[in-house]
Scaffold this motif. Structure first.
Motif, PDB file in Angstrom:
ATOM      1  N   SER A   2      -2.676 -86.215  62.174  1.00  0.00           N
ATOM      2  CA  SER A   2      -2.679 -86.352  63.622  1.00  0.00           C
ATOM      3  C   SER A   2      -3.803 -85.500  64.185  1.00  0.00           C
ATOM      4  N   GLY A   3      -4.065 -85.664  65.454  1.00  0.00           N
ATOM      5  CA  GLY A   3      -5.136 -84.930  66.104  1.00  0.00           C
ATOM      6  C   GLY A   3      -5.907 -85.857  67.007  1.00  0.00           C
ATOM      7  N   PRO A   4      -6.814 -85.320  67.808  1.00  0.00           N
ATOM      8  CA  PRO A   4      -7.509 -86.151  68.795  1.00  0.00           C
ATOM      9  C   PRO A   4      -8.389 -87.233  68.182  1.00  0.00           C
ATOM     10  N   VAL A   5      -8.982 -86.986  67.012  1.00  0.00           N
ATOM     11  CA  VAL A   5      -9.827 -88.025  66.414  1.00  0.00           C
ATOM     12  C   VAL A   5      -8.962 -89.177  65.926  1.00  0.00           C
ATOM     13  N   GLN A   6      -7.846 -88.847  65.272  1.00  0.00           N
ATOM     14  CA  GLN A   6      -6.943 -89.905  64.827  1.00  0.00           C
ATOM     15  C   GLN A   6      -6.404 -90.699  66.015  1.00  0.00           C
ATOM     16  N   GLU A   7      -6.047 -90.001  67.079  1.00  0.00           N
ATOM     17  CA  GLU A   7      -5.536 -90.697  68.265  1.00  0.00           C
ATOM     18  C   GLU A   7      -6.584 -91.639  68.850  1.00  0.00           C
ATOM     19  N   PHE A 332      -9.256 -97.391  57.039  1.00  0.00           N
ATOM     20  CA  PHE A 332     -10.482 -96.959  57.714  1.00  0.00           C
ATOM     21  C   PHE A 332     -10.176 -95.901  58.766  1.00  0.00           C
ATOM     22  N   ARG A 333      -9.191 -96.158  59.622  1.00  0.00           N
ATOM     23  CA  ARG A 333      -8.869 -95.207  60.685  1.00  0.00           C
ATOM     24  C   ARG A 333      -8.439 -93.857  60.101  1.00  0.00           C
ATOM     25  N   GLN A 334      -7.571 -93.891  59.109  1.00  0.00           N
ATOM     26  CA  GLN A 334      -7.082 -92.633  58.549  1.00  0.00           C
ATOM     27  C   GLN A 334      -8.172 -91.899  57.775  1.00  0.00           C
ATOM     28  N   GLY A 335      -8.946 -92.633  56.990  1.00  0.00           N
ATOM     29  CA  GLY A 335      -9.986 -91.988  56.195  1.00  0.00           C
ATOM     30  C   GLY A 335     -11.062 -91.351  57.050  1.00  0.00           C
ATOM     31  N   LEU A 336     -11.552 -92.094  58.039  1.00  0.00           N
ATOM     32  CA  LEU A 336     -12.610 -91.558  58.896  1.00  0.00           C
ATOM     33  C   LEU A 336     -12.085 -90.434  59.778  1.00  0.00           C
ATOM     34  N   ALA A 337     -10.881 -90.613  60.324  1.00  0.00           N
ATOM     35  CA  ALA A 337     -10.317 -89.569  61.198  1.00  0.00           C
ATOM     36  C   ALA A 337     -10.103 -88.277  60.431  1.00  0.00           C
ATOM     37  N   GLY A 338      -9.629 -88.372  59.200  1.00  0.00           N
ATOM     38  CA  GLY A 338      -9.359 -87.170  58.427  1.00  0.00           C
ATOM     39  C   GLY A 338     -10.606 -86.346  58.179  1.00  0.00           C
ATOM     40  N   LEU A 339     -11.681 -86.994  57.782  1.00  0.00           N
ATOM     41  CA  LEU A 339     -12.883 -86.217  57.477  1.00  0.00           C
ATOM     42  C   LEU A 339     -13.545 -85.682  58.744  1.00  0.00           C
ATOM     43  N   LEU A 340     -13.541 -86.475  59.831  1.00  0.00           N
ATOM     44  CA  LEU A 340     -14.142 -85.985  61.075  1.00  0.00           C
ATOM     45  C   LEU A 340     -13.325 -84.850  61.680  1.00  0.00           C
ATOM     46  N   GLN A 341     -11.995 -84.981  61.665  1.00  0.00           N
ATOM     47  CA  GLN A 341     -11.154 -83.926  62.229  1.00  0.00           C
ATOM     48  C   GLN A 341     -11.306 -82.618  61.460  1.00  0.00           C
ATOM     49  N   ASP A 342     -11.402 -82.684  60.143  1.00  0.00           N
ATOM     50  CA  ASP A 342     -11.590 -81.469  59.343  1.00  0.00           C
ATOM     51  C   ASP A 342     -12.909 -80.790  59.684  1.00  0.00           C
ATOM     52  N   ARG A 343     -13.946 -81.558  59.956  1.00  0.00           N
ATOM     53  CA  ARG A 343     -15.235 -80.961  60.330  1.00  0.00           C
ATOM     54  C   ARG A 343     -15.156 -80.339  61.720  1.00  0.00           C
ATOM     55  N   VAL A 344     -14.398 -80.971  62.602  1.00  0.00           N
ATOM     56  CA  VAL A 344     -14.181 -80.359  63.911  1.00  0.00           C
ATOM     57  C   VAL A 344     -13.425 -79.050  63.760  1.00  0.00           C
ATOM     58  N   ASP A 345     -12.367 -79.053  62.973  1.00  0.00           N
ATOM     59  CA  ASP A 345     -11.552 -77.851  62.788  1.00  0.00           C
ATOM     60  C   ASP A 345     -12.339 -76.725  62.123  1.00  0.00           C
ATOM     61  N   ALA A 346     -13.337 -77.093  61.299  1.00  0.00           N
ATOM     62  CA  ALA A 346     -14.180 -76.086  60.642  1.00  0.00           C
ATOM     63  C   ALA A 346     -15.382 -75.692  61.503  1.00  0.00           C
ATOM     64  N   LEU A 351     -15.925 -81.832  68.939  1.00  0.00           N
ATOM     65  CA  LEU A 351     -14.980 -82.924  69.138  1.00  0.00           C
ATOM     66  C   LEU A 351     -15.651 -84.102  69.830  1.00  0.00           C
ATOM     67  N   SER A 352     -16.523 -83.825  70.785  1.00  0.00           N
ATOM     68  CA  SER A 352     -17.180 -84.928  71.492  1.00  0.00           C
ATOM     69  C   SER A 352     -18.056 -85.742  70.540  1.00  0.00           C
ATOM     70  N   ASP A 353     -18.751 -85.068  69.618  1.00  0.00           N
ATOM     71  CA  ASP A 353     -19.541 -85.792  68.626  1.00  0.00           C
ATOM     72  C   ASP A 353     -18.646 -86.595  67.694  1.00  0.00           C
ATOM     73  N   ARG A 356     -17.505 -89.676  69.369  1.00  0.00           N
ATOM     74  CA  ARG A 356     -18.617 -90.618  69.504  1.00  0.00           C
ATOM     75  C   ARG A 356     -18.902 -91.318  68.175  1.00  0.00           C
ATOM     76  N   PHE A 357     -18.920 -90.545  67.082  1.00  0.00           N
ATOM     77  CA  PHE A 357     -19.206 -91.141  65.781  1.00  0.00           C
ATOM     78  C   PHE A 357     -18.106 -92.112  65.361  1.00  0.00           C
ATOM     79  N   ALA A 358     -16.871 -91.795  65.674  1.00  0.00           N
ATOM     80  CA  ALA A 358     -15.754 -92.675  65.340  1.00  0.00           C
ATOM     81  C   ALA A 358     -15.885 -94.007  66.070  1.00  0.00           C
ATOM     82  N   GLU A 359     -16.245 -93.944  67.349  1.00  0.00           N
ATOM     83  CA  GLU A 359     -16.402 -95.175  68.134  1.00  0.00           C
ATOM     84  C   GLU A 359     -17.583 -95.986  67.627  1.00  0.00           C
TER      85      GLU A 359
END
Length: 376
Positions: A2-7, A332-346, A351-353, A356-359
């Motif tokens: 869960s998290g904003p990217v997954q949402e 696709f949604r879970q895989g991409l969200a997981g890696l992007l959210q982890d980079r945000v958390d690190a 988050l805005s990037d 944008r990349f997810a969209e």
């Protein structure tokens, strides 16, 4: 997860830039099993006892009002009870896809048309023309060898002018592989190759005529989809590494977008090509539902190690069974969200990037490449 990217990804209406129709009939156990695998349904080896089969039982069963991990027999019985129209409706709704680019060139199973697929999903469908099918139709109608090149070109031009056509596709990977002479063949070479192929008949698998087909695609001016990597056992996997295309990509620089489909196990090689050639894009469709949501992140992560975020697209490559639309989108949604959210958390990515990349990957990159109506 869960998290904003997954949402955000869960809410995003996807553009599926490469897919097929689904079978318009109720499927018995054997037929369903055969559609669940790129191999065959071998005696004593159930496709349900594979990563994709487990993913169907885990993630698709609840959409049929079954418990997670429902046994295969119960799953198939419930599928038959609901009927294929309701099954299609449920899985296409769950996929959350708004735009479908449908390859209509392979349809031995009585598949939905693009319009039927879009109608069930409440979305929009476009067509992708498979050029090998055009060539084989030209041969079937009868053509002299010295006229083949011009007739194929004219027929392909007519095909891509049909309303709703947004791209073309080649399955050269299945016919010759990519270790071809990259140069455009001469008219004399095309005539001589056509003489042998037309006399022999069968699928278009002559290397010279496949090269002619790829260069004709360049002349047509539309995005070109190329199957790479994983497929059924017609593939000679060592010959479909997309880096075999490097010299051809040099020669075609500045022409049309080239979209590398599927890619596994060559997702890193495809990423390299997308990183160094302006006109190259990639997806990891087909791969994701076969590895299942649990491994999707690993595949997406390798594909995105060096790929510019403007170069990755979403596809399901769903064929035959509507479950693949649902599984492809979920993975696709879970895989991409997981890696992007982890980079945000690190704190490696804002988050805005990430949003944008997810969209971009889920929808906007495809809209830019294919130039759908209303897209700049």
């Amino acid at each position: 997860m869960s998290g904003p990217v997954q949402e955000a990804l869960d809410a995003l209406e996807l553009v599926d830039h490469h897919c097929h129709g689904v079978v318009t009939a109720d499927l018995g156990a054997d037929r369903f099993a055969s559609l669940l695998t790129e191999g065959e349904a071998w005696p004593g080896v159930s496709p349900f006892d594979s990563p994709v089969g487990l993913a169907v039982r885990r993630h698709c069963a609840p959409l049929l009002d079954l418990p997670r991990h429902a046994p295969a027999e119960e799953y198939l019985a419930r599928r038959s009870e609901l009927g294929w129209r309701e099954v299609h409706r449920r899985f296409l709704a769950a996929a959350g896809t708004g735009v479908f680019c449908v390859d209509t060139g392979y349809a031995p199973d009585g598949l939905t048309t693009p319009a039927e697929l879009a109608g069930t999903a409440g979305g929009t469908a476009y067509e992708v023309v498979r050029l090998e099918g055009v060539a084989e139709a030209v041969a079937a109608k009868g053509v002299d060898p010295d006229e083949y090149g011009a007739v194929f070109r004219a027929t392909a031009q007519e095909a891509v002018r049909r309303p709703g056509v947004v791209g073309v596709k080649s399955v050269a990977a299945y016919r010759t592989g990519f270790d071809l002479d990259p140069a455009r063949p001469s008219d004399a070479d095309v005539t001589e190759a056509a003489r042998h192929w037309l006399a022999r008949g069968g699928r278009l698998d002559d290397p010279v005529l496949v090269r002619h087909l790829l260069w004709t695609a360049v002349d047509l001016g539309l995005p070109l989809q190329l199957h790479t990597g994983f497929g059924d056992n017609d593939i000679r996997l060592h010959r479909v590494d997309p880096t075999h295309l490097t010299d051809w990509l040099h020669l075609t620089a500045g022409t049309i977008p080239v979209l590398l489909l599927h890619c596994w196990p060559y997702q890193r090689q495809a990423a390299y090509l997308a990183a160094v050639f302006e006109h190259v894009y990639l997806d990891v469709g087909l791969t994701l539902h076969y590895v299942g949501p649990g491994r999707a992140r690993a595949i997406v992560e390798e594909a995105l190690e060096i790929t510019p975020f403007r170069k990755v697209l979403y596809s399901s490559d769903a064929y035959g069974v509507a479950e693949f639309y649902c599984l492809g989108a979920l993975a696709f949604r879970q895989g991409l969200a997981g890696l992007l959210q982890d980079r945000v958390d690190a704190d490696e990515l804002s988050l805005s990037d990430a949003l944008r990349f997810a969209e971009w990957a889920g929808a906007h990159n495809a809209r830019r490449v294919y130039r759908f109506s209303g897209t700049s």
